[in-house]
Write a protein that holds these residues in place. Structure first.
Motif, mmCIF file in Angstrom:
data_model
loop_
_atom_site.group_PDB
_atom_site.id
_atom_site.type_symbol
_atom_site.label_atom_id
_atom_site.label_comp_id
_atom_site.label_asym_id
_atom_site.label_seq_id
_atom_site.Cartn_x
_atom_site.Cartn_y
_atom_site.Cartn_z
ATOM 1 N N ALA A 79 0.847 -1.080 0.028
ATOM 2 C CA ALA A 79 0.122 -0.145 -0.101
ATOM 3 C C ALA A 79 1.191 1.329 0.164
ATOM 4 O O ALA A 79 0.722 2.262 0.606
ATOM 5 N N VAL A 80 1.896 1.276 -0.861
ATOM 6 C CA VAL A 80 2.712 2.311 -0.881
ATOM 7 C C VAL A 80 2.291 3.492 -1.704
ATOM 8 O O VAL A 80 1.863 3.189 -2.736
ATOM 9 N N THR A 81 2.312 4.769 -1.209
ATOM 10 C CA THR A 81 1.842 5.802 -1.857
ATOM 11 C C THR A 81 3.021 6.625 -2.369
ATOM 12 O O THR A 81 4.129 6.684 -2.172
ATOM 13 N N GLY A 82 2.573 7.574 -3.267
ATOM 14 C CA GLY A 82 3.582 8.580 -3.877
ATOM 15 C C GLY A 82 4.371 8.210 -5.165
ATOM 16 O O GLY A 82 5.353 8.781 -5.494
ATOM 17 N N LEU A 83 3.945 7.007 -5.567
ATOM 18 C CA LEU A 83 4.852 6.391 -6.760
ATOM 19 C C LEU A 83 4.376 6.997 -8.183
ATOM 20 O O LEU A 83 5.128 7.044 -8.829
ATOM 21 N N LEU A 84 3.162 7.190 -8.162
ATOM 22 C CA LEU A 84 2.596 7.862 -9.367
ATOM 23 C C LEU A 84 2.139 9.258 -9.218
ATOM 24 O O LEU A 84 1.550 9.660 -8.099
ATOM 25 N N PRO A 85 2.055 10.063 -10.368
ATOM 26 C CA PRO A 85 1.518 11.387 -10.167
ATOM 27 C C PRO A 85 -0.029 11.462 -9.539
ATOM 28 O O PRO A 85 -0.543 10.237 -9.740
ATOM 29 N N ASP A 86 -0.496 12.220 -9.068
ATOM 30 C CA ASP A 86 -1.889 12.364 -8.377
ATOM 31 C C ASP A 86 -2.846 12.100 -9.447
ATOM 32 O O ASP A 86 -3.804 11.582 -9.314
ATOM 33 N N TRP A 87 -2.817 12.348 -10.884
ATOM 34 C CA TRP A 87 -3.784 12.234 -11.792
ATOM 35 C C TRP A 87 -3.868 10.918 -12.077
ATOM 36 O O TRP A 87 -4.861 10.446 -12.913
ATOM 37 N N ALA A 88 -2.835 10.086 -11.935
ATOM 38 C CA ALA A 88 -3.011 8.525 -12.209
ATOM 39 C C ALA A 88 -3.498 7.608 -11.032
ATOM 40 O O ALA A 88 -3.264 6.575 -11.069
ATOM 41 N N PHE A 89 -4.650 8.048 -10.458
ATOM 42 C CA PHE A 89 -5.369 7.241 -9.432
ATOM 43 C C PHE A 89 -6.093 6.218 -10.034
ATOM 44 O O PHE A 89 -6.604 5.480 -9.244
ATOM 45 N N PHE A 90 -6.019 5.846 -11.397
ATOM 46 C CA PHE A 90 -6.990 4.822 -11.981
ATOM 47 C C PHE A 90 -6.266 3.507 -12.039
ATOM 48 O O PHE A 90 -6.504 2.677 -12.619
ATOM 49 N N ALA A 91 -4.764 3.726 -11.620
ATOM 50 C CA ALA A 91 -3.881 2.851 -11.986
ATOM 51 C C ALA A 91 -3.272 2.368 -10.510
ATOM 52 O O ALA A 91 -2.987 2.909 -9.650
ATOM 53 N N ARG A 92 -2.871 0.831 -10.395
ATOM 54 C CA ARG A 92 -2.289 0.152 -9.383
ATOM 55 C C ARG A 92 -0.918 -0.278 -9.775
ATOM 56 O O ARG A 92 -0.958 -0.967 -10.770
ATOM 57 N N CYS A 93 0.161 -0.025 -9.260
ATOM 58 C CA CYS A 93 1.278 -0.598 -9.883
ATOM 59 C C CYS A 93 2.112 -1.733 -9.107
ATOM 60 O O CYS A 93 1.736 -1.757 -7.716
ATOM 61 N N VAL A 94 2.653 -2.711 -9.622
ATOM 62 C CA VAL A 94 3.480 -3.999 -9.019
ATOM 63 C C VAL A 94 4.800 -3.397 -9.700
ATOM 64 O O VAL A 94 5.009 -3.539 -10.856
ATOM 65 N N ILE A 95 5.964 -3.043 -8.904
ATOM 66 C CA ILE A 95 7.164 -2.696 -9.416
ATOM 67 C C ILE A 95 8.279 -3.269 -8.564
ATOM 68 O O ILE A 95 7.963 -3.497 -7.437
ATOM 69 N N ASP A 96 9.511 -3.326 -9.113
ATOM 70 C CA ASP A 96 10.722 -3.820 -8.361
ATOM 71 C C ASP A 96 11.682 -2.846 -8.815
ATOM 72 O O ASP A 96 11.749 -2.553 -9.988
#
Length: 615
Positions: A290-307
């Motif tokens: 549940a990490v926040t701050g990874l994407l710009p605020d406008w991209a609230f429609f996406a959830r990421c899985v990254i390494d």
């Protein structure tokens, strides 16, 4: 520093038991992180040993025991001096020093992770032997939750049985009430959740079975026979780890930012205020889901899985440290999502339409600050207008002068009438819509945008023949006198639909003046004088009576002045209700009075009527 100050210098007195409690119970959000910290130390130790011996073993083994668990790693190990430096000094990490090579190769950076084990353990035992100094004896470090520890050099007869080869064994003795955290199935689940992407094999033995919990390389780094097979694998992975079937998937490969992974498009509309919560791995170890701050605020429609191997974790290793690197990664990932959107518009409009049907708000948010993207999205973004729900490009072709309302209520009030009169109006009351309509001339030359004004609506309505208006002069005079205390003028026009008897119109200036007057009435003398000085001569609100309405024409024939005033007040109240705005106390009082008087008049008419009539 002066000699006097230096002579008075004192060392901090540390309550070790209190510090252990603070770090182990309040730094971390859940006791479950104890296993992550054990894995982290083991992985770092293996990485350090590979730097000096590329042929060294790498398998990490976790064994659930009767009263806790044991984790074995064939890593770099520690000498007795290292134990005193790193295990007995809170806040010091071997990764921060040069002991084990380059810092960026390691997961841990804070030197306090082992204390997380005290959330579930009464006692921690570390048995270790250094790979750097094969002749050094094995060492036992044992600590308890009361803040005390012992260090013991293992005698020759214990070395072979306890620490036979270089590496480290950590044993945890469960504290009272924490035995559930050492259940074999839970330990395996935690190891799989935190360490699924680790580069070294991790196994958990317990309950009569041994399971491997790592599954590397990550799904985005595996070879596939086709793009379709790759996409299907990514979507299946996202559903498994995020818990929803994504509308679409966007690969994230930002080499300069050290980020690999995928963004999954939510299948349902998201709340912009909620913010994105993403699953982030740091060098294969789960940082948080549940990490926040990874994407710009406008991209609230996406959830990421990254390494990632470039971003810095917070001290609790459950979030990302806000710095220039994170800002750059956020910008790069935002650019990737933007490119994905423009690619859909150019090549796959069907998929874009499916996306916009759910997440138009997110695209509108981005388009506010990106005129190029706004222009690309013009044929696809839909707005509520007097022509129905259409794109601005389509609307502007029919209406070179685009009028926009400042609120949803204002649009609903005038939409039907404006449409009947051929007046083009866009509802600017929804989030971002007003801003985008205002930006329309910048991407569609020749288009003019104007804020909808009461005068524009009035001008679009048909005037009434002077002779017919003269015939209603007495009625209009009485109506104006009745509504003058409410600061509302009365005019007569002809418009469609005829079922609308009256229309209440006011400008922003008129609304501001009413708000000023109401505030002044409720203020003390000083503020009333100040607000009185600000009184405006702006046009007042208007009640536009519809000459095409049969109701209005019948009311004009009433000769009873009291009844006529009541009917006008009822029309005014009905028109106010059509605006969907909150009513002032005086407006509510007027409505109630008019309703009661009309009911009384109707009841009296029925009572006074000859038998057989009015029933």
């Amino acid at each position: 520093m002066s000699d006097d100050l230096a002579g008075n210098a004192r060392s901090f007195q540390v309550d070790l038991r209190g510090l252990v409690d603070l770090l182990s119970h309040h730094l971390y959000s859940s006791p479950r992180v104890y296993l992550r910290e054990l894995l982290q130390n083991a992985v770092d130790a293996v990485t350090a040993r590979l730097a000096v011996d590329p042929a060294a073993p790498t398998d990490i083994r976790i064994t659930v025991e009767e009263n806790g668990l044991r984790i074995d790693d064939p890593g770099i190990g520690l000498t007795e001096a290292d134990v005193h430096r790193f295990l007995a000094t809170i806040g010091r990490s071997s990764k921060r020093d040069d002991l084990e090579g380059a810092r960026q190769e390691f997961l841990g950076q804070f030197g306090i992770g082992l204390l997380a084990c005290f959330t579930v353990a009464e006692r921690i035992q570390v048995l270790t032997r250094s790979a750097r100094d094969p002749d050094a004896p094995g060492v036992e470090w044992s600590a308890t939750s009361d803040g005390t520890y012992t260090v013991r050099t293992l005698p020759p007869d214990e070395r072979a049985t306890l620490v036979g080869t270089p590496g480290t064994t950590v044993r945890l003795l469960a504290r009272p009430g924490a035995r559930r955290w050492f259940a074999p199935d839970l330990v395996a689940d935690l190891a799989r959740d935190f360490g699924a992407l680790l580069p070294y094999a991790v196994t958990v033995t317990g309950g009569g079975r041994t399971v491997r919990t790592t599954d590397s390389p990550p799904v985005w780094d595996r070879p596939y026979r086709s793009a379709a097979e790759r996409r299907a694998a990514l979507l299946a992975y996202g559903e498994r780890v995020l818990g929803f079937a994504a509308l679409d998937v966007v690969e994230l490969d930002v080499e300069l930012a050290g980020v690999r992974g995928a963004a999954y498009i939510l299948p349902n509309a998201a709340n912009p205020a909620a913010g994105g919560r993403h699953r982030v791995y740091l060098k294969g170890m789960l940082l948080g889901d549940a990490v926040t701050g990874l994407l710009p605020d406008w991209a609230f429609f996406a959830r990421c899985v990254i390494d990632t191997d470039t971003l810095r974790p917070t001290a609790s290793r459950e979030g990302l440290y806000e710095d220039e690197t994170l800002a750059a990664v956020r910008e790069a990932l935002g650019a990737r999502l933007r490119d994905w959107l423009t690619g859909l518009a150019a090549q796959e409009p069907g998929r874009l339409a499916a996306f916009l049907s759910v997440h138009a708000l997110g695209v509108k948010s981005l388009a506010r600050h990106d005129s190029e993207l706004f222009e690309i999205m013009l044929p696809y973004l839909r707005f509520e207008t007097t022509d129905g729900e259409v794109t601005l490009a389509e609307f502007a072709r029919k209406h070179p002068v685009v009028r926009v309302t400042s609120s949803v209520e204002e649009f609903r009030q005038v939409a039907g009438i404006a449409a009947a009169q051929g007046l083009g109006v866009v509802n600017g009351g929804y989030t971002y819509d007003g801003e985008l309509v205002a930006a329309l001339p910048g991407v569609l030359p020749g288009v003019t945008v104007e804020e909808l004004d009461a005068d524009a609506v009035t001008a679009a309505l048909d005037p009434v023949d002077p002779r017919e208006e003269l015939a209603m002069a007495a009625f209009l005079t009485a109506a104006r006198a009745a509504l003058d205390p409410l600061e509302c003028d009365v005019i007569l026009r002809a418009f469609y639909p005829a079922s609308v008897s009256a229309l209440h119109l006011d400008s922003r200036a008129a609304r501001s003046e009413r708000a000023r007057a109401e505030t002044a009435a409720e203020s003390d003398e000083l503020w009333a004088d100040i607000l009185g000085a600000l009184k405006s001569s702006a046009p007042r609100a208007q009640l536009v009576l519809n000459h095409r309405s049969p109701v209005v024409r019948r009311l004009a024939t009433i000769r009873d002045h009291t009844l006529l005033v009541t009917a006008v007040e009822a029309l005014y109240g009905q028109a106010l209700l059509m605006t969907h705005r909150p009513l002032r106390p005086m407006d509510t009082s007027l409505l109630n009075r008019a309703f009661d008087q009309l009911l009384g008049w109707a009841a009296a008419s029925v009572t006074d009527a000859p038998e057989g009539e009015g029933r």
